[in-house]
Each structure stands twice: as C-alpha cells, then as structure tokens.
Design an enzyme around this catalytic site. Structure first.
Site, PDB file in Angstrom:
ATOM      1  N   GLU A 127      32.862  43.820  55.106  1.00  0.00           N
ATOM      2  CA  GLU A 127      32.951  44.054  56.555  1.00  0.00           C
ATOM      3  C   GLU A 127      34.281  44.728  56.889  1.00  0.00           C
ATOM      4  O   GLU A 127      35.242  44.653  56.108  1.00  0.00           O
ATOM      5  CB  GLU A 127      32.821  42.720  57.299  1.00  0.00           C
ATOM      6  CG  GLU A 127      31.479  42.048  57.006  1.00  0.00           C
ATOM      7  CD  GLU A 127      31.197  40.845  57.887  1.00  0.00           C
ATOM      8  OE1 GLU A 127      32.095  40.409  58.648  1.00  0.00           O
ATOM      9  OE2 GLU A 127      30.047  40.357  57.814  1.00  0.00           O
ATOM     10  N   ILE A 157      29.159  50.564  52.534  1.00  0.00           N
ATOM     11  CA  ILE A 157      27.869  50.216  51.940  1.00  0.00           C
ATOM     12  C   ILE A 157      27.298  51.436  51.217  1.00  0.00           C
ATOM     13  O   ILE A 157      27.013  52.473  51.841  1.00  0.00           O
ATOM     14  CB  ILE A 157      26.876  49.726  53.037  1.00  0.00           C
ATOM     15  CG1 ILE A 157      27.492  48.562  53.834  1.00  0.00           C
ATOM     16  CG2 ILE A 157      25.547  49.339  52.405  1.00  0.00           C
ATOM     17  CD1 ILE A 157      28.002  47.397  53.000  1.00  0.00           C
ATOM     18  N   GLU A 356      32.959  46.403  44.030  1.00  0.00           N
ATOM     19  CA  GLU A 356      32.440  45.188  43.359  1.00  0.00           C
ATOM     20  C   GLU A 356      33.576  44.252  42.941  1.00  0.00           C
ATOM     21  O   GLU A 356      33.543  43.640  41.865  1.00  0.00           O
ATOM     22  CB  GLU A 356      31.497  45.560  42.222  1.00  0.00           C
ATOM     23  CG  GLU A 356      30.296  46.314  42.791  1.00  0.00           C
ATOM     24  CD  GLU A 356      28.995  46.091  42.085  1.00  0.00           C
ATOM     25  OE1 GLU A 356      28.882  45.156  41.289  1.00  0.00           O
ATOM     26  OE2 GLU A 356      28.057  46.865  42.371  1.00  0.00           O
TER      27      GLU A 356
HETATM   28  N1  CAA Z   1      28.871  32.301  40.734  1.00  0.00           N
HETATM   29  C1  CAA Z   1      28.317  31.302  41.458  1.00  0.00           C
HETATM   30  N2  CAA Z   1      28.989  30.604  42.403  1.00  0.00           N
HETATM   31  C2  CAA Z   1      30.273  30.933  42.625  1.00  0.00           C
HETATM   32  C3  CAA Z   1      30.926  31.974  41.914  1.00  0.00           C
HETATM   33  C4  CAA Z   1      30.171  32.655  40.929  1.00  0.00           C
HETATM   34  N3  CAA Z   1      30.712  33.652  40.208  1.00  0.00           N
HETATM   35  N4  CAA Z   1      32.193  32.067  42.353  1.00  0.00           N
HETATM   36  C5  CAA Z   1      32.354  31.140  43.310  1.00  0.00           C
HETATM   37  N5  CAA Z   1      31.182  30.455  43.465  1.00  0.00           N
HETATM   38  C6  CAA Z   1      30.931  29.325  44.349  1.00  0.00           C
HETATM   39  C7  CAA Z   1      31.925  28.197  44.056  1.00  0.00           C
HETATM   40  O1  CAA Z   1      31.434  27.346  43.032  1.00  0.00           O
HETATM   41  C8  CAA Z   1      32.011  27.492  45.372  1.00  0.00           C
HETATM   42  O2  CAA Z   1      30.874  26.677  45.514  1.00  0.00           O
HETATM   43  P1  CAA Z   1      30.947  25.219  46.260  1.00  0.00           P
HETATM   44  O3  CAA Z   1      31.211  25.508  47.700  1.00  0.00           O
HETATM   45  O4  CAA Z   1      29.617  24.636  46.012  1.00  0.00           O
HETATM   46  O5  CAA Z   1      32.084  24.484  45.614  1.00  0.00           O
HETATM   47  C9  CAA Z   1      31.878  28.626  46.386  1.00  0.00           C
HETATM   48  O6  CAA Z   1      31.226  29.718  45.700  1.00  0.00           O
HETATM   49  C10 CAA Z   1      33.220  29.118  46.892  1.00  0.00           C
HETATM   50  O7  CAA Z   1      33.982  29.486  45.769  1.00  0.00           O
HETATM   51  P2  CAA Z   1      35.518  29.858  45.864  1.00  0.00           P
HETATM   52  O8  CAA Z   1      36.245  28.776  46.618  1.00  0.00           O
HETATM   53  O9  CAA Z   1      35.998  30.194  44.495  1.00  0.00           O
HETATM   54  O10 CAA Z   1      35.479  31.165  46.772  1.00  0.00           O
HETATM   55  P3  CAA Z   1      36.664  32.012  47.364  1.00  0.00           P
HETATM   56  O11 CAA Z   1      36.496  32.108  48.833  1.00  0.00           O
HETATM   57  O12 CAA Z   1      37.972  31.523  46.830  1.00  0.00           O
HETATM   58  O13 CAA Z   1      36.373  33.533  46.837  1.00  0.00           O
HETATM   59  C11 CAA Z   1      36.277  35.394  45.364  1.00  0.00           C
HETATM   60  C12 CAA Z   1      36.108  33.875  45.581  1.00  0.00           C
HETATM   61  C13 CAA Z   1      36.054  35.540  43.874  1.00  0.00           C
HETATM   62  C14 CAA Z   1      37.636  35.940  45.725  1.00  0.00           C
HETATM   63  C15 CAA Z   1      35.199  36.176  46.174  1.00  0.00           C
HETATM   64  O14 CAA Z   1      35.509  36.184  47.562  1.00  0.00           O
HETATM   65  C16 CAA Z   1      35.029  37.605  45.700  1.00  0.00           C
HETATM   66  O15 CAA Z   1      34.375  37.845  44.681  1.00  0.00           O
HETATM   67  N6  CAA Z   1      35.574  38.591  46.440  1.00  0.00           N
HETATM   68  C17 CAA Z   1      35.324  40.009  46.134  1.00  0.00           C
HETATM   69  C18 CAA Z   1      34.115  40.506  46.893  1.00  0.00           C
HETATM   70  C19 CAA Z   1      33.457  41.670  46.218  1.00  0.00           C
HETATM   71  O16 CAA Z   1      33.375  41.755  45.000  1.00  0.00           O
HETATM   72  N7  CAA Z   1      32.899  42.580  47.006  1.00  0.00           N
HETATM   73  C20 CAA Z   1      32.151  43.689  46.483  1.00  0.00           C
HETATM   74  C21 CAA Z   1      31.273  44.295  47.520  1.00  0.00           C
HETATM   75  S1  CAA Z   1      29.801  45.050  46.864  1.00  0.00           S
HETATM   76  C22 CAA Z   1      30.215  46.580  46.303  1.00  0.00           C
HETATM   77  O17 CAA Z   1      31.359  46.941  46.211  1.00  0.00           O
HETATM   78  C23 CAA Z   1      29.056  47.418  45.853  1.00  0.00           C
HETATM   79  C24 CAA Z   1      29.329  48.884  45.807  1.00  0.00           C
HETATM   80  O18 CAA Z   1      29.396  49.549  46.800  1.00  0.00           O
HETATM   81  C25 CAA Z   1      29.458  49.553  44.494  1.00  0.00           C
END
Ligand code: CAA
Length: 377
Positions: A127, A157, A356
């Site tokens: 967002e 997107i 990603e």
């Molecule tokens: N698999 C499954 N569950 C997961 C997980 C995973 N890899 N990582 C975290 N979770 C779960 C945790 O277990 C937790 O669950 P509970 O609430 O049940 O305990 C919950 O998610 C929250 O986890 P965190 O507290 O670790 O989450 P966070 O807020 O600290 O954030 C983060 C983690 C890794 C920073 C995440 O926000 C992230 O990946 N950010 C990057 C976003 C991203 O990659 N965006 C890409 C957009 S798409 C794109 O780019 C496509 C394109 O155009 C090419």
C-alpha cells in the site's frame, strides 16, 4: 539449454521452444516498454502449456514442480526480465495462493482459466503508506451480509490494469491476525487502476495502483478463514521468493552472456579483457542458481522454506545487481547507450532487490530464524 537434468526433458524442451519462439523476438521491444501486454504474454504461455506450471493437472495445469517453475523463470529472464516478472507473478503469487489455500469451488472457478492463460493474475499486498511492514496495511473489508465491502488503495502491483483477478489482502480486524485474503475480479464495480508507473527498468511489465472503492466481494471469494490472510501472504511470499531468485539468476546469466561475447570480440581484436571480473561473475551466478534450486527443492518437498527462500532471494538478487554492474563496466563505453543489453540488465536487476520483500527484510527474516530459541544450541 535453458534447463538441466533435474527438469523433465519434455518440460525443458517446451521451455526452450517458448523462449526461442516467443520471448527472444519480443525482448528488445519489451525492454523499451513497447512489447505485447502482460495478458497477451500469459496467453502465449498458455498456448505453450506453461501458464499453469504449478497448477494440478486435473485443474488444467501442468502439475509441475517448483524446480521446473524456477528453470522456466530463469530461462525467460536470461532473455527478458520484464517477461519473467509478468510470468512469475502470474504463476507464483497470483495463482499459487489459490492452489495452496483455495477451497474446491475457488480452485474450480479460477485455476483452469489462469492455467490456460485466458486470465492474468495479480497479488495486491503493498500500500502507499508502506510495503515492508505488511501487517500494517490499511485496506478495509467490512462485512455486508454474505459479502464484504473492500475499500483502499494498493500500489506497485505487477499487472495492474491488465490483470483479471487479484489476490487482495484487507483488514477485517486488528493486527496481523486481523487480515483476510480475498479473490477480487478486475471487472467488478468499484475496482479501478491508475496509469502504469514509469520505472527505471522492467519497462515491459506494467506496474501500478489498484483502487478498491466499496467493492462488494462475496464471502465465497474469501481465501481461507477470516483473519488468516497474513499467513496466506507470508506463505505465498516464501515460495514466491524462489521465483524472484530465479529471475535474478536469469538476469545475471544474461548479463554474463553479453560480457563474455564482448570480451571474446575484444580478445580477438587484441584488446586486454578483465578475466578476473568474468570469473567472479560466473561464480556468483552459479552459486545463486544452486541456492535457488535448493530452495525450490525444499518447497517441492513440502518442508520449511522461509529461511532458505530468503537466503536465495538475498544472495541471488544482490549478485544479479553486482554481475549486471560488472557486465556494464566491462562493456563500456558502448553500454552507456540505454538500449545496450548490459544497460537494460543493470536497470532491470535493481528491482529484484526490492520486490517480494526488500533485501533488508530478507536479512531480518534470516536473522529471526537463526535466533529462534529452538535453534539456539
Ligand atoms: N509463513 C507463515 N506464517 C508466517 C510467516 C511465514 N513465512 N511469517 C510470519 N508468519 C506468521 C507468524 O507466525 C505470526 O503468526 P501468529 O500471529 O499466529 O503468531 C504472524 O505471521 C505475524 O508474524 P510476525 O510477527 O513475524 O510479522 P511481522 O509483522 O513482524 O512481519 C515480515 C514479518 C517478514 C517483515 C513481513 O511483514 C514481510 O514479509 N514484509 C515484506 C512484505 C513483502 O514481501 N511484500 C512483497 C509484495 S508482493 C511483490 O512485491 C510482488 C511483485 O510485484 C513482484
């Protein structure tokens, strides 16, 4: 050969033919942003039986492996990174959440047309107020009888403006457990997209905003339980990062191809070339490929992949920028032309470190995995 012995020979041949007959001829136009639309490209992949590599056979796909998927994306990216990211998003973060988290009805309604390449899929998490802190997203989904009303704006997107179906993450409650995933069709009232963003690279891939203005989404289109959407997003991104790693390997290999060709021409003309730079480029590219294939194999085995996918994404995308930069330098001064293949690859490479999950996020994910109490000696 685009692939190797780990990939089924028939699939490998299909990939080689697609790259030769479809991607190579359009690569120069894609690099300038004048190529066919993303949907047209995915349609061509559908005709070649490659728009549903990961989709089960009984739902119209090829029932392939992540190793085959990674080989496909690498082979395409070696010729054209724009085409690679279009196909990657369609196959991976656009389609895979339905394969993994969809119910039978959702799979039957959407997977066959996505696998045939009739529909293009997108993934809407990021967002304007933030991308890395995905759990802070603000798009709202409010209950309205047996539907939800979705309102909010998504940005960066891939495929926006051309996609037919988006996997959209929206807030149904508080915190990361208050996020739900929805399948939103592009033609529904209230769905709109802005003009594509002008990017520094990947000009053939459309990227833009997706605006949701009180869009009525039937409950039947919620992907997984209410509040399960963050897990859908994170699980999807774990395997999605294998695709971005593969794209990075392809870009690096493409840059190395250009550098080797130029070095040979200069060597034949009696000009000294930087052999050490070429050797370093080769080593980084081979190591990136092995990390990517290792992560793909883990996804196929159904094991934990969070750390290894992040390692592959971090190493392969940092390496593709380094390799593309080295190729650019080796090909100078001709590479200063915007349409020089080394310049195109350098501009295309940078986005791989960002989308990603930025590489800062990958480092955070890897460090968190290492520091989990269960993993400490
Ligand atoms: N698999 C499954 N569950 C997961 C997980 C995973 N890899 N990582 C975290 N979770 C779960 C945790 O277990 C937790 O669950 P509970 O609430 O049940 O305990 C919950 O998610 C929250 O986890 P965190 O507290 O670790 O989450 P966070 O807020 O600290 O954030 C983060 C983690 C890794 C920073 C995440 O926000 C992230 O990946 N950010 C990057 C976003 C991203 O990659 N965006 C890409 C957009 S798409 C794109 O780019 C496509 C394109 O155009 C090419």
């Amino acid at each position: 050969m685009s692939t190797d012995v780990a990939v089924d020979a028939a699939v490998s041949e299909r990939i080689d033919a697609f790259v030769r007959d479809v991607i190579r001829p359009i690569a120069p136009a894609m690099a300038r942003g004048h190529g066919p639309s993303p949907k047209h490209l995915v349609g061509a992949a559908g005709e070649a039986g490659l728009a549903g590599i990961l989709t089960p056979r009984d739902l119209g796909g090829a029932g392939g492996t992540h190793l085959e998927f990674a080989s496909f994306i690498e082979a395409v990216a070696r010729e054209d990174a724009s085409s690679a990211v279009i196909l990657d998003v369609h196959l991976s973060v656009g389609t895979e959440p339905i394969i993994v988290f969809g119910n039978d009805d959702q799979k039957a309604r959407y997977l066959p047309r996505l696998a045939r390449g009739e529909w293009l899929a997108g993934f809407a998490l990021t967002e304007p107020a933030g991308g890395s802190d995905a759990a802070a997203l603000q798009t709202r989904a409010v209950r309205d009888g047996d539907a939800y009303r979705l309102s909010g704006t998504k940005t960066f997107i891939t495929g926006a403006g051309d996609a037919d179906l988006y996997v959209v993450m929206a807030r149904t409650g508080e915190g990361s457990r208050g996020i739900s995933a929805f399948l939103v069709e592009a033609h529904w009232p209230g769905v709109s997209t802005g003009v594509p963003l002008e990017k520094m690279g990947l000009h053939g891939s459309w990227t833009g905003e997706l605006v949701l203005d009180s869009v009525s989404v039937p409950e039947a289109n919620r992907l997984g339980d209410e509040g399960f959407g963050f897990r859908v997003a994170m699980g999807t991104l774990d395997s999605g990062r294998v695709g971005i790693s593969a794209q990075a390997v392809g870009i690096a290999q493409g840059a190395l191809d250009v550098a080797v060709r130029v070095a040979r021409e200069r060597g034949a003309a009696g000009v000294d070339v930087d052999a050490t730079a070429l050797a370093d480029m080769e080593a980084r590219t081979v190591a990136s490929r092995l990390l990517t294939r290792h992560a793909a194999t883990l996804v196929d085995a159904g094991g934990a992949v969070t750390r290894d996918a992040a390692v592959a994404k971090l190493y392969a995308t940092d390496s593709c920028v380094a390799v593309a930069h080295a190729a650019f330098e080796l090909c100078a001064p001709e590479s200063a032309r915007a349409d020089h293949p080394a310049a195109v690859r350098l501009c295309d490479a940078k986005a791989c470190q960002i989308y990603e999950g930025t590489n800062q996020i990958q480092r955070m994910v890897i460090a968190r995995e290492l520091l989990q109490p269960s993993k400490l000696q």
